[in-house]
Design an enzyme around this catalytic site. Structure first.
Site, mmCIF file in Angstrom:
data_model
loop_
_atom_site.group_PDB
_atom_site.id
_atom_site.type_symbol
_atom_site.label_atom_id
_atom_site.label_comp_id
_atom_site.label_asym_id
_atom_site.label_seq_id
_atom_site.Cartn_x
_atom_site.Cartn_y
_atom_site.Cartn_z
ATOM 1 N N SER A 78 -9.810 2.219 2.834
ATOM 2 C CA SER A 78 -8.993 2.859 1.578
ATOM 3 C C SER A 78 -8.078 1.969 1.138
ATOM 4 C CB SER A 78 -8.127 3.902 2.711
ATOM 5 O OG SER A 78 -7.200 3.289 3.532
ATOM 6 N N LYS A 88 0.923 -1.126 0.201
ATOM 7 C CA LYS A 88 -0.009 -0.010 -0.064
ATOM 8 C C LYS A 88 0.851 1.134 -0.005
ATOM 9 C CE LYS A 88 -3.816 2.076 2.568
ATOM 10 N NZ LYS A 88 -4.786 1.894 3.769
ATOM 11 N N SER A 119 -10.247 0.163 7.075
ATOM 12 C CA SER A 119 -9.423 0.312 5.936
ATOM 13 C C SER A 119 -8.833 -1.061 5.053
ATOM 14 C CB SER A 119 -8.150 1.245 5.598
ATOM 15 O OG SER A 119 -9.058 2.500 5.565
#
Lengths: 492, 95
Positions: free
Chosen positions: A158, A78, A182
């Site tokens: 996210s 990420k 997330s």
């Protein structure tokens, strides 16, 4: 032989150790899948040269018999994790061109274990969002579509680049971060497994900070075993993060015994929310039956302050964010837009560098921390947070784990919720309480909705009892036998 | 407690965030929706409850007060938008 990218992490690990294929072959297979998967917009930065170099080094160690626990395993990261000498953006314009001189502790742990970095995965800007639509680099598309429909769906957020890339087979597994859901919400939206560890289990050092008392890094993968293998490498004490806990890291893979006889599973009454689709309600009941059939005892419990978790979160998280994001000043790194003096340069740099959602949260955070409002909003939200944590403490006197749905709906269409901030927040209604309390949670794919989209079930556990969470998740996964995969429509 | 455009302007100033004039009104509206929704927290009796400031349950660890790294001028400056002679260059703040 079947496509190498169909192997799980555990299978790929065993195949590499048995020298059935090389790390370079495996990495090349993933790099090809990434190229084909570009229409999904999962990656902000692809690092094929670095990946091949790392894979070659893995092959050398595999040949020498010095392989690490993740030797040759291709992973996505990420883009909230700082990676040395590789662009790290947090999906924000304000971090334009930011190339860290250091490596986050969690990713350093992965590379030290032999893992291969494929690239940096897209996310909501500064991890603020539940649909990956706030990214400066554009939205990620969910590889899943509704049955008989080509509407573009969100991959959750996210960690939406992470979830979509794993579901589409563009990486074997990935790192995520979870501040209010997330990791777990995007995992549920894409039919994969995502674990938010206990606060303090993984180091936050080198991860771009959103809300420091809530942020926690965790693994996202295709199944529970792969998740356990990754967590064992990611977790551990780090002298550079004073909130990381100095506590032995258990062998999480060994915890997957499949035996949950006598386990007490709580079903919280307050998680039955208005307007929840029948399919999700039914799946939740089914999940409880699966665990019961495996020998667990199902116990109705109450978490009375659940409904106040979301509003408390949307005070506490923006407050911490407004403080954390004060560092983006256009002076030391990232975007600078020059004004007539220092103050105007700050204002213009931040005005141009932050997207709308980030600005909104900075303003809310600044407001609730400002003189005259601090007690009414921020202090009150922190007191409510104590009550939510106490609810869980009381529940865990009676039960070992708690079973809930991961999300109140399956994946929705791009743009569908953008005009309704509260509606967007409601995505996180089942995931936020665990962040406020600091306890671990996992989302496991459990079935498909009526229109063919993945649905997840969530298990919450006691602080630092990831082993019970993973063991129970393994049983749930075995019973659900979720094998559905999205059609590869992006390969044209 | 209602947020008007002057309040948005004031908070934006505190946050060092340039907001275009035409965005003040919509932003005030959004903030009112969110803050209004958050006011349901007033229903909760929080009388004697201590505020929770951290989810970490242990006391902070201490370490020896010794220098562990340094001499990284190049690394520190490498991402700066503007540098000169080994320094960050910032707009003039003292006349």
């Amino acid at each position: 032989m079947t496509d190498m990218t169909d192997l799980s992490l555990a299978e790929a690990r065993d195949g590499l150790r048995a020298r059935r294929f090389s790390a370079l072959e495996l990495t090349d297979a993933y790099l090809a899948a990434m190229t084909a998967g570009q229409p999904l917009n999962c990656f902000i930065t692809e690092t094929p040269d670095r990946a091949r170099d790392m894979a070659r080094a893995s092959d050398t160690r595999l040949a020498a018999g010095t392989a690490g626990p993740l030797e040759g395993i291709p992973l996505g990261v990420k883009d909230l994790f700082c990676t040395k000498d590789v662009l790290s953006t947090a999906a924000s314009h304000i971090l334009d061109g930011f190339i860290p001189a250091y490596e986050s502790t969690v990713t350093a742990n992965l590379w030290n274990a032999g893992a291969v970095m494929l690239g940096k995965l897209n996310l909501d800007e500064f991890a603020m969002g539940s649909s990956n639509e706030t990214s400066y680099y554009g939205p990620v598309l969910n590889p899943w579509r509704r049955t008989g429909d080509t509407a573009k769906l969100v991959p959750g957020g996210s960690s939406g680049g992470s979830s979509a890339a794993i579901a589409a087979g563009l990486c074997l597994a990935a790192t995520g971060t979870d501040t209010g859901g997330s990791i777990r919400q995007p995992a549920a939206f894409t039919g994969i497994v995502g674990l938010k560890p206990t606060y303090g289990r993984c180091s936050r050092w080198g991860i771009v900070a959103f809300a420091s008392s809530l942020d926690q890094a965790g693994p996202m993968a295709r199944n529970v075993r792969d998740t356990a293998i990754l967590l064992a490498v990611m977790a551990g004490h780090d002298p550079k993060d004073s909130t990381s806990v100095d506590r032995a890291v258990p062998d999480y893979e060994a915890a997957l015994t499949g035996n949950i006889k006598g386990l007490r599973v709580g079903i919280p009454a307050e998680y039955r929310v208005d307007g929840m689709p029948q399919g999700i309600e039914a799946m939740w009941r089914q999940g409880a039956r699966w665990l019961q059939d495996a020998g667990a005892e199902i116990i109705e419990i109450s978490l009375p302050h659940t409904r106040y978790a979301l509003p408390a979160y949307y005070i506490v998280a923006p407050a911490e964010a407004s403080s954390n994001l004060a560092r983006y000043d256009g002076m030391r790194y990232g975007l600078r837009v020059t004004g007539k003096d220092l103050t105007e340069t700050y204002e213009r740099s931040r005005g141009a560098g932050f997207g709308a959602e980030v600005k909104r949260r900075i303003l809310i955070g600044t407001y609730v921390l400002s003189a005259g409002y601090y007690d009414a909003y921020y202090l009150r939200a922190q007191r409510v947070r104590t009550l939510i944590a106490n609810d869980f403490k009381a529940a865990f006197e009676i039960v070992d784990v708690i079973l809930t749905p991961s999300t109140p709906t399956p994946a929705f269409a791009l743009g569908e919720r953008n005009d309704d901030p509260i509606g967007m927040f409601l995505n996180d209604v089942f995931t936020v309480p665990a962040n406020l309390a600091g306890i671990p949670g996992i989302s496991v794919p459990a079935g498909l909705s009526e229109d063919g989209l993945p649905l997840g079930l969530q298990l919450l556990g006691k602080a630092f009892d990831e082993e019970t969470v993973l063991r129970t998740a393994g049983v749930l996964e075995g019973a659900a036998a979720f094998t559905a995969r999205p059609a590869q429509w992006w390969r044209t | 407690m209602s947020v008007d455009t002057d309040t948005v302007r004031r908070i934006a100033k505190l946050a060092r965030l340039a907001i275009a004039d035409e965005m003040l009104e919509p932003m005030a509206k959004e903030l009112n929706i969110i803050l209004g929704w958050a006011e349901q927290l007033n229903e909760v009796d929080t009388g004697s409850v201590e505020p929770m400031t951290s989810a970490a349950q242990t006391a902070l660890k201490k370490r020896s007060d010794i220098v562990t790294d340094g001499h990284m001028q190049e690394a520190v400056l490498r991402n700066a938008p503007l540098t000169e002679h080994g320094f960050f260059v910032v707009p003039k703040v003292v006349e």
